[in-house]
Design a protein around this motif. Structure first.
Motif, mmCIF file in Angstrom:
data_model
loop_
_atom_site.group_PDB
_atom_site.id
_atom_site.type_symbol
_atom_site.label_atom_id
_atom_site.label_comp_id
_atom_site.label_asym_id
_atom_site.label_seq_id
_atom_site.Cartn_x
_atom_site.Cartn_y
_atom_site.Cartn_z
ATOM 1 N N LEU A 270 0.941 -1.007 0.073
ATOM 2 C CA LEU A 270 0.014 0.147 0.208
ATOM 3 C C LEU A 270 0.869 1.430 -0.077
ATOM 4 C CD1 LEU A 270 -2.991 1.457 0.501
ATOM 5 C CD2 LEU A 270 -2.241 1.231 2.782
ATOM 6 N N VAL A 271 0.527 2.435 -0.849
ATOM 7 C CA VAL A 271 1.392 3.606 -0.932
ATOM 8 C C VAL A 271 0.253 4.790 -0.306
ATOM 9 C CG1 VAL A 271 0.827 3.844 -3.288
ATOM 10 C CG2 VAL A 271 2.755 5.081 -2.200
ATOM 11 N N ILE A 272 0.995 5.675 0.364
ATOM 12 C CA ILE A 272 0.012 6.831 0.692
ATOM 13 C C ILE A 272 0.918 8.101 0.228
ATOM 14 C CG2 ILE A 272 -0.921 8.236 2.518
ATOM 15 C CD1 ILE A 272 -1.262 5.433 4.187
ATOM 16 N N ALA A 273 0.222 8.857 -0.542
ATOM 17 C CA ALA A 273 0.898 10.132 -0.967
ATOM 18 C C ALA A 273 0.444 11.040 -0.072
ATOM 19 C CB ALA A 273 0.508 10.395 -2.436
ATOM 20 N N ALA A 274 1.251 11.758 0.611
ATOM 21 C CA ALA A 274 0.928 12.932 1.557
ATOM 22 C C ALA A 274 1.884 14.112 1.664
ATOM 23 C CB ALA A 274 0.912 12.124 2.872
ATOM 24 N N GLU B 70 1.302 17.478 -8.292
ATOM 25 C CA GLU B 70 2.064 16.849 -9.171
ATOM 26 C C GLU B 70 2.810 15.632 -8.797
ATOM 27 O OE1 GLU B 70 5.314 17.866 -12.576
ATOM 28 O OE2 GLU B 70 4.239 19.619 -11.669
ATOM 29 N N ALA B 71 3.349 15.822 -7.721
ATOM 30 C CA ALA B 71 4.128 14.790 -7.170
ATOM 31 C C ALA B 71 3.238 13.511 -6.522
ATOM 32 C CB ALA B 71 5.077 15.383 -5.891
ATOM 33 N N ASN B 72 2.119 13.947 -5.979
ATOM 34 C CA ASN B 72 0.981 12.860 -5.680
ATOM 35 C C ASN B 72 0.457 12.178 -6.748
ATOM 36 O OD1 ASN B 72 1.347 13.695 -2.830
ATOM 37 N ND2 ASN B 72 -0.465 15.060 -2.964
ATOM 38 N N SER B 73 0.395 13.014 -7.965
ATOM 39 C CA SER B 73 -0.046 12.239 -9.222
ATOM 40 C C SER B 73 0.773 11.271 -9.522
ATOM 41 C CB SER B 73 -0.286 13.578 -10.117
ATOM 42 O OG SER B 73 -0.872 12.874 -11.531
ATOM 43 N N ALA B 74 1.983 11.687 -9.519
ATOM 44 C CA ALA B 74 3.066 10.695 -9.934
ATOM 45 C C ALA B 74 3.316 9.498 -9.167
ATOM 46 C CB ALA B 74 4.557 11.516 -10.039
ATOM 47 N N VAL B 75 3.096 9.548 -8.024
ATOM 48 C CA VAL B 75 2.984 8.435 -7.086
ATOM 49 C C VAL B 75 1.596 7.802 -7.370
ATOM 50 C CG1 VAL B 75 2.777 7.735 -4.600
ATOM 51 C CG2 VAL B 75 4.232 9.435 -5.063
ATOM 52 N N ALA B 76 0.702 8.133 -7.642
ATOM 53 C CA ALA B 76 -0.616 7.394 -7.914
ATOM 54 C C ALA B 76 -0.651 6.631 -9.161
ATOM 55 C CB ALA B 76 -1.907 8.516 -7.950
ATOM 56 N N ALA B 77 0.165 7.386 -10.305
ATOM 57 C CA ALA B 77 0.144 6.637 -11.535
ATOM 58 C C ALA B 77 1.057 5.522 -11.506
ATOM 59 C CB ALA B 77 0.820 7.907 -12.513
ATOM 60 N N ARG C 115 1.591 -0.581 -11.321
ATOM 61 C CA ARG C 115 2.081 -1.937 -10.694
ATOM 62 C C ARG C 115 0.839 -2.461 -9.748
ATOM 63 N NH1 ARG C 115 7.902 -1.806 -8.179
ATOM 64 N NH2 ARG C 115 8.975 -0.197 -9.689
ATOM 65 N N ARG C 116 -0.298 -2.035 -9.957
ATOM 66 C CA ARG C 116 -1.453 -2.552 -9.277
ATOM 67 C C ARG C 116 -1.280 -2.740 -7.994
ATOM 68 N NH1 ARG C 116 -3.372 -7.595 -13.076
ATOM 69 N NH2 ARG C 116 -3.502 -6.392 -15.002
ATOM 70 N N ILE C 117 -0.871 -1.408 -7.421
ATOM 71 C CA ILE C 117 -0.783 -1.251 -6.021
ATOM 72 C C ILE C 117 -1.698 -0.269 -5.550
ATOM 73 C CG2 ILE C 117 0.678 -0.418 -3.920
ATOM 74 C CD1 ILE C 117 3.176 -1.187 -5.619
ATOM 75 N N TRP C 118 -2.371 -0.588 -4.304
ATOM 76 C CA TRP C 118 -3.656 0.221 -4.020
ATOM 77 C C TRP C 118 -2.777 1.604 -3.384
ATOM 78 C CZ3 TRP C 118 -8.201 -0.425 -5.573
ATOM 79 C CH2 TRP C 118 -8.579 -1.792 -5.369
ATOM 80 N N ALA C 119 -3.393 2.886 -3.838
ATOM 81 C CA ALA C 119 -2.637 4.310 -3.578
ATOM 82 C C ALA C 119 -3.582 5.059 -2.924
ATOM 83 C CB ALA C 119 -2.116 4.936 -4.613
ATOM 84 N N ASN C 120 -3.306 5.626 -1.750
ATOM 85 C CA ASN C 120 -4.311 6.801 -1.203
ATOM 86 C C ASN C 120 -3.518 8.016 -1.112
ATOM 87 O OD1 ASN C 120 -4.501 8.332 1.759
ATOM 88 N ND2 ASN C 120 -6.322 7.784 0.932
ATOM 89 N N VAL C 121 -4.417 8.923 -1.753
ATOM 90 C CA VAL C 121 -3.719 10.306 -1.779
ATOM 91 C C VAL C 121 -4.382 11.018 -1.097
ATOM 92 C CG1 VAL C 121 -3.192 12.247 -3.496
ATOM 93 C CG2 VAL C 121 -3.146 9.657 -4.477
ATOM 94 N N ASP D 83 -6.487 13.914 0.723
ATOM 95 C CA ASP D 83 -7.586 14.817 0.237
ATOM 96 C C ASP D 83 -7.594 15.074 -1.007
ATOM 97 O OD1 ASP D 83 -7.965 15.697 3.143
ATOM 98 O OD2 ASP D 83 -6.438 17.015 3.071
ATOM 99 N N ASP D 84 -7.577 14.063 -1.728
ATOM 100 C CA ASP D 84 -7.709 13.974 -3.560
ATOM 101 C C ASP D 84 -8.189 12.823 -3.863
ATOM 102 O OD1 ASP D 84 -7.448 14.467 -6.114
ATOM 103 O OD2 ASP D 84 -5.537 15.568 -6.090
ATOM 104 N N ALA D 85 -9.525 12.616 -3.555
ATOM 105 C CA ALA D 85 -9.857 11.368 -3.933
ATOM 106 C C ALA D 85 -10.030 10.908 -5.595
ATOM 107 C CB ALA D 85 -11.635 11.528 -3.622
ATOM 108 N N GLU D 86 -10.036 12.197 -6.401
ATOM 109 C CA GLU D 86 -9.816 11.739 -7.574
ATOM 110 C C GLU D 86 -8.523 11.089 -8.215
ATOM 111 O OE1 GLU D 86 -9.564 14.459 -11.830
ATOM 112 O OE2 GLU D 86 -10.252 15.458 -10.006
ATOM 113 N N LEU D 87 -7.411 11.236 -7.474
ATOM 114 C CA LEU D 87 -6.397 10.620 -7.757
ATOM 115 C C LEU D 87 -6.227 9.248 -7.174
ATOM 116 C CD1 LEU D 87 -3.485 13.389 -7.489
ATOM 117 C CD2 LEU D 87 -4.323 12.275 -9.484
#
Length: 481
Positions: A79-83, A88-95, A100-106, A108-112
């Motif tokens: 699991l990865v959390i972008a905080a 832009e950095a959070n978007s790169a983590v989510a992409a 890699r099919r890893i669940w990502a929490n961003v 305060d940004d539900a869209e990402l």
């Protein structure tokens, strides 16, 4: 605005599993604290870390990857959390996580985000997760705060007892319907009340008893103080007990707003005493009702205005319950003297004006209460009379005759803490006349002493105090007649 996604709720076992948090600030620190509580192996990636995170790295509790995000940081991650505070950095983590099919929490940004972390209420192993699908996190937090006040800590202890007995419960009750009935018996029985008072052994015995019986043996009684009327002054424990009650025996003067907080399908029985009524017969009926409903296996709340142990006959009722072998607990309430005086702006003690406080009743079991009037007439003390609507002439005459100055301030607080609160203030010599002219009715509290003068100076709640001159009012009333 598009609808929030229909999320699938899931609890993850992160013990020993690697979780990456990208970002080294306060938000990342909060997320890492929850991850460590869940037993995760946490790696934090950021150029610099705030002090708390840096200390955790030094202590070996988390691992630090220094620098800007790199896709290789995701190796072996569950699991990865972008905080970070950089979208832009959070978007790169989510992409990168998506690839890699890893669940990502961003944060305060539900869209990402492909995973969202809910607002959470925890009582031991019991957890309640609340999510708005990212559309309204403040609403989720509001609900969490509400549940925090309503859910008792004893639920965590109860969940641990159930977990310890899980294998035994399934072995003795293989049928699902039988297990369901067992849990209903335990949850409606005394186990949780026993855990509240710290008696784990008795709670365990209650669970054991429920395993070998088909019906509840008996209920219990909670003696609960409802406070002076304002539902905001109800204690958290009182609110919880009201929401568990099957039957609520309440005094006539318990406010409708307080009763509205109770469990909707409870049986409400008014048992209040009325002026001129047979109080002993009414009290005997209350005792009978408490015993009857508790013996029927119900959870009974005896709801009293103020505090049940301050002129509330709470002690008498517990003596009866003890004599009949019925379990009970006591939930204190804010007594009228404290609450009503506070809402009238009257400090009951004051370094310059009152070094002692006496709580008194104007009525005893067999009529007017008899007091040590010489002691009560001493200055520099506050007298608070409960049920202070009747016998005011006798009260004034006794105090003045034993040396209390006729000019001593008084305040009558009617419906204290409620929207219709009235305060009538004056001097002791005019007490009964002012009460009669303004038609004071119960519930009312009488405060006598130097501090009562603060009612006009420190007024802050409800209508301003009434301080009319008695002689002028008497002349006006005589003229009108």
């Amino acid at each position: 605005m598009p609808d929030a996604p229909a999320l699938f709720p899931l609890f993850l076992d992160l013990r020993g599993r690697r979780v990456l948090v990208v970002g080294g600030g306060g938000v990342a620190a909060r997320k890492i604290r929850a991850l460590l509580d869940a037993g995760a192996s946490v790696t934090v990636g950021a150029p610099v870390l705030e002090l708390v995170l840096a200390a955790q790295v030094r202590e070996g509790r988390i691992t630090h990857l220094r620098g800007e995000f790199d896709e290789t940081w995701l190796d072996d991650v569950w699991l990865v959390i972008a905080a970070t505070d950089d979208r832009e950095a959070n978007s790169a983590v989510a992409a990168a996580a998506q690839a890699r099919r890893i669940w990502a929490n961003v944060v305060d940004d539900a869209e990402l985000a492909s995973a969202q972390l809910p607002a959470r209420v925890q009582r031991g192993p019991l957890q309640i997760a609340i999510s708005s699908g990212g559309s309204s996190p403040m609403l989720a937090r509001h609900l969490r705060e509400k549940l925090e006040t309503e859910l008792d800590d004893s639920l965590g202890a109860l969940a641990r007892l159930f977990a310890d007995a899980r294998t035994r419960i399934r072995a003795q009750l293989p049928d699902l319907t039988a297990r369901r009935r067992f849990f209903q018996r335990v949850l409606s029985g005394p186990a949780q009340a026993l855990l509240r008072r710290g008696d784990t052994d008795a709670a365990q015995q209650a669970i054991d008893d429920a395993l070998i019986t088909t019906t509840p043996t008996h209920g219990s009684v909670a003696l609960v103080g409802a406070g002076p009327g304002d539902p905001g002054l109800l204690t958290l424990r009182a609110l919880r007990v009201l929401n568990e009650a099957d039957v609520i025996l309440h005094d006539r003067l318990v406010s409708r707003e307080v009763l509205n907080l109770a469990r909707r399908d409870a049986e409400f029985i008014e048992v209040g005493k009325r002026v001129g009524g047979d109080h002993d017969a009414t009290q005997a009926r209350i005792h009978d009702l408490l015993i009857e409903h508790a013996r029927a296996g119900k959870r009974v709340v005896r709801l009293k205005g103020g505090d049940p142990f301050v002129f509330g006959r709470g002690g008498e009722e517990l003596e009866v319950l003890r004599a009949h072998g019925i379990g009970f607990e006591v939930v204190p309430g804010i007594t009228a003297a404290v609450a009503c005086a506070a809402h009238a702006g009257i400090p009951l003690t004051h370094r310059e004006h009152a070094q002692s406080l006496r709580l008194l009743t104007a009525q005893a079991r067999d009529g007017d209460a008899e007091h040590d009037w010489t002691a009560l007439a001493q200055p520099q003390q506050t007298l608070v009379f409960y049920m202070g609507v009747v016998g005011l002439e006798r009260l004034r005459d006794k105090l003045i005759a034993h040396g209390r100055a006729a000019s001593t301030p008084f305040a009558i607080i009617e419906n204290g803490s409620r929207p219709e609160q009235r305060v009538i203030a004056g001097s002791l010599d005019e007490l009964p006349e002012l009460a009669r002219i303004h038609a004071v009715q119960a519930p009312a509290l009488l405060v006598i002493g130097e501090v009562a003068a603060f009612a006009t100076e420190l007024h802050w709640f409800g209508a301003p105090p009434i301080t009319s001159d008695v002689r002028c009012l008497q002349r006006a009333l005589a003229h009108a007649a």
